[in-house]
Design a protein around this motif. Structure first.
Motif, mmCIF file in Angstrom:
data_model
loop_
_atom_site.group_PDB
_atom_site.id
_atom_site.type_symbol
_atom_site.label_atom_id
_atom_site.label_comp_id
_atom_site.label_asym_id
_atom_site.label_seq_id
_atom_site.Cartn_x
_atom_site.Cartn_y
_atom_site.Cartn_z
ATOM 1 N N VAL A 171 -33.304 -17.366 -8.336
ATOM 2 C CA VAL A 171 -34.099 -16.661 -7.325
ATOM 3 C C VAL A 171 -33.613 -15.217 -7.257
ATOM 4 N N VAL A 172 -34.557 -14.275 -7.171
ATOM 5 C CA VAL A 172 -34.202 -12.870 -6.951
ATOM 6 C C VAL A 172 -34.450 -12.557 -5.475
ATOM 7 N N ILE A 173 -33.448 -11.987 -4.808
ATOM 8 C CA ILE A 173 -33.598 -11.594 -3.397
ATOM 9 C C ILE A 173 -33.825 -10.081 -3.361
ATOM 10 N N PRO A 174 -35.037 -9.648 -2.936
ATOM 11 C CA PRO A 174 -35.303 -8.207 -2.916
ATOM 12 C C PRO A 174 -34.590 -7.577 -1.719
ATOM 13 N N THR A 175 -33.884 -6.465 -1.951
ATOM 14 C CA THR A 175 -33.103 -5.870 -0.854
ATOM 15 C C THR A 175 -33.578 -4.461 -0.487
ATOM 16 N N GLU A 176 -34.866 -4.187 -0.710
ATOM 17 C CA GLU A 176 -35.403 -2.904 -0.229
ATOM 18 C C GLU A 176 -35.373 -2.862 1.295
ATOM 19 N N THR A 177 -35.701 -4.014 1.916
ATOM 20 C CA THR A 177 -35.710 -4.058 3.384
ATOM 21 C C THR A 177 -34.928 -5.285 3.852
ATOM 22 N N LEU A 178 -34.439 -5.217 5.094
ATOM 23 C CA LEU A 178 -33.704 -6.350 5.659
ATOM 24 C C LEU A 178 -34.640 -7.537 5.851
ATOM 25 N N GLU A 179 -35.879 -7.284 6.306
ATOM 26 C CA GLU A 179 -36.824 -8.378 6.569
ATOM 27 C C GLU A 179 -37.169 -9.116 5.281
ATOM 28 N N GLY A 180 -37.400 -8.332 4.198
ATOM 29 C CA GLY A 180 -37.753 -8.936 2.906
ATOM 30 C C GLY A 180 -36.626 -9.836 2.410
ATOM 31 N N ALA A 181 -35.403 -9.373 2.559
ATOM 32 C CA ALA A 181 -34.261 -10.171 2.096
ATOM 33 C C ALA A 181 -34.108 -11.424 2.958
ATOM 34 N N ARG A 182 -34.237 -11.242 4.291
ATOM 35 C CA ARG A 182 -34.017 -12.388 5.197
ATOM 36 C C ARG A 182 -35.029 -13.503 4.937
ATOM 37 N N LYS A 183 -36.270 -13.118 4.617
ATOM 38 C CA LYS A 183 -37.313 -14.124 4.353
ATOM 39 C C LYS A 183 -36.882 -15.019 3.173
ATOM 40 N N VAL A 184 -36.390 -14.405 2.096
ATOM 41 C CA VAL A 184 -36.014 -15.191 0.919
ATOM 42 C C VAL A 184 -34.730 -15.993 1.193
ATOM 43 N N VAL A 185 -33.819 -15.416 1.970
ATOM 44 C CA VAL A 185 -32.595 -16.149 2.350
ATOM 45 C C VAL A 185 -32.988 -17.432 3.095
ATOM 46 N N ARG A 186 -33.943 -17.314 4.009
ATOM 47 C CA ARG A 186 -34.366 -18.505 4.784
ATOM 48 C C ARG A 186 -35.018 -19.540 3.871
ATOM 49 N N GLU A 187 -35.814 -19.080 2.895
ATOM 50 C CA GLU A 187 -36.442 -20.030 1.953
ATOM 51 C C GLU A 187 -35.365 -20.764 1.144
ATOM 52 N N ILE A 188 -34.366 -20.013 0.694
ATOM 53 C CA ILE A 188 -33.294 -20.642 -0.102
ATOM 54 C C ILE A 188 -32.531 -21.651 0.761
ATOM 55 N N MET A 189 -32.265 -21.286 2.022
ATOM 56 C CA MET A 189 -31.521 -22.202 2.906
ATOM 57 C C MET A 189 -32.319 -23.485 3.160
ATOM 58 N N ALA A 190 -33.635 -23.352 3.292
ATOM 59 C CA ALA A 190 -34.467 -24.544 3.520
ATOM 60 C C ALA A 190 -34.374 -25.468 2.310
ATOM 61 N N GLN A 191 -34.455 -24.888 1.115
ATOM 62 C CA GLN A 191 -34.333 -25.680 -0.120
ATOM 63 C C GLN A 191 -32.950 -26.324 -0.214
ATOM 64 N N ALA A 192 -31.912 -25.533 0.089
ATOM 65 C CA ALA A 192 -30.538 -26.032 -0.028
ATOM 66 C C ALA A 192 -30.293 -27.183 0.940
ATOM 67 N N ARG A 193 -30.781 -27.049 2.178
ATOM 68 C CA ARG A 193 -30.569 -28.106 3.180
ATOM 69 C C ARG A 193 -31.284 -29.374 2.754
ATOM 70 N N GLY A 194 -32.506 -29.219 2.220
ATOM 71 C CA GLY A 194 -33.263 -30.374 1.736
ATOM 72 C C GLY A 194 -32.497 -31.094 0.643
ATOM 73 N N GLU A 195 -31.971 -30.327 -0.306
ATOM 74 C CA GLU A 195 -31.268 -30.958 -1.429
ATOM 75 C C GLU A 195 -29.924 -31.520 -0.999
ATOM 76 N N ALA A 196 -29.237 -30.850 -0.037
ATOM 77 C CA ALA A 196 -27.946 -31.363 0.437
ATOM 78 C C ALA A 196 -28.156 -32.727 1.107
ATOM 79 N N GLU A 197 -29.314 -32.885 1.818
ATOM 80 C CA GLU A 197 -29.594 -34.165 2.470
ATOM 81 C C GLU A 197 -29.923 -35.258 1.464
ATOM 82 N N ASP A 198 -30.688 -34.877 0.399
ATOM 83 C CA ASP A 198 -31.103 -35.858 -0.615
ATOM 84 C C ASP A 198 -29.934 -36.347 -1.463
ATOM 85 N N ALA A 199 -28.883 -35.506 -1.565
ATOM 86 C CA ALA A 199 -27.803 -35.778 -2.541
ATOM 87 C C ALA A 199 -27.060 -37.067 -2.211
#
Ligand code: COD
Ligand code: ATP
Length: 199
Positions: A171-199
């Motif tokens: 995944v590439v996290i764009p860092t032109e703006t704080l909002e743009g970066a935070r959106k992708v961080v939240r998406e990655i965290m949602a994926q990570a939490r899902g996979e941590a639960e499935d493991a």
């Protein structure tokens, strides 16, 4: 017990690793920072002090390893950096392994400037690369006190180019703006939490 989800976070100088790592922490991840680990290892009582003292006696004082002295040695002889890395990188790897073993959260973020360069990309469940346009990167880095264009070029030349990092990222996290970066961080965290639960 399930194992934690491991995110490797990297990117070239000034692209926004520390800022983005802080966002992951705000979302509940535990963060380990390779540069901070080197600072601990170099400080008085740190594990790198004795081996560095043996190899570079002039670069250690009562406060620990002297970065200014190391930079002078590297300027005189660029091969010194490789010798420092041979001492420091195994100690950094041990510090990182201890952090993972302690499992301070279900999602662990490892902020590693030289993640690809040190060949550790395959140790993570997901590798995220922070990236911004080169003019923005340059402006951010040159705005730092004491940073010169020459120093910036020297550091850039030692790092894998941004385009190559992006190509190797999950995944590439764009860092032109704080909002743009935070959106992708939240998406990655949602994926990570899902996979941590499935493991
Ligand atoms: C060369 C040293 C003395 C310079 O110290 P200084 O405090 O001036 O700078 P700092 O550590 O903040 O690094 C400045 C920039 O250079 C990058 N950088 C540091 N070491 C390296 C390296 N071995 N290769 C490429 N880039 C590097 C950093 O990520 C950062 O973007 C210091 O970085 C060092 O001892 N490096 C060797 C240990 C190492 O490889 N650290 C990287 C993290 S594991
Ligand atoms: N998403 C973002 N939006 C706007 N500005 C940002 C963003 N991310 C980082 N920045 C700004 O860019 C600069 C560099 O960020 P940061 O210190 O996080 O980079 P870094 O990759 O950790 O740097 P280094 O590799 O040199 O340690 C800072 O001034 C920071 O405020």
């Amino acid at each position: 017990m399930t194992r934690p989800f491991l995110i490797g976070l990297t990117g070239s100088i000034g692209m926004g690793k520390s800022t983005t790592a802080e966002m992951f922490a705000e979302e509940g991840a535990a963060v380990w920072d390779a540069d901070a680990a080197v600072h601990r290892l170099y400080a008085r009582g740190g594990a790198a002090v004795a081996p560095m003292q043996r190899r570079f006696p002039g670069a250690v004082n009562e406060a620990g390893v002297d970065r200014g002295a190391l930079k002078e040695l590297i300027a005189e002889d660029p091969s010194v950096l490789k010798q420092i890395e041979a001492i420091v990188h195994p100690l950094v790897a041990a510090d990182r392994a201890a952090f993972i073993a302690a499992r301070p959260a279900d999602v662990l973020v490892l902020d590693i400037p030289l993640l690809f360069e040190t060949g550790s990309a395959d140790q993570f469940d997901l590798v995220a690369v922070v990236s911004a346009p080169p003019e923005l990167q340059r402006a951010r880095v040159l705005a730092r006190p004491g940073m010169t264009a020459a120093q910036f070029e020297t550091i850039l030349a030692k790092q894998l180019p941004d385009a190559e990092k992006r190509a190797r990222a999950d995944v590439v996290i764009p860092t032109e703006t704080l909002e743009g970066a935070r959106k992708v961080v939240r998406e990655i965290m949602a994926q990570a939490r899902g996979e941590a639960e499935d493991a």
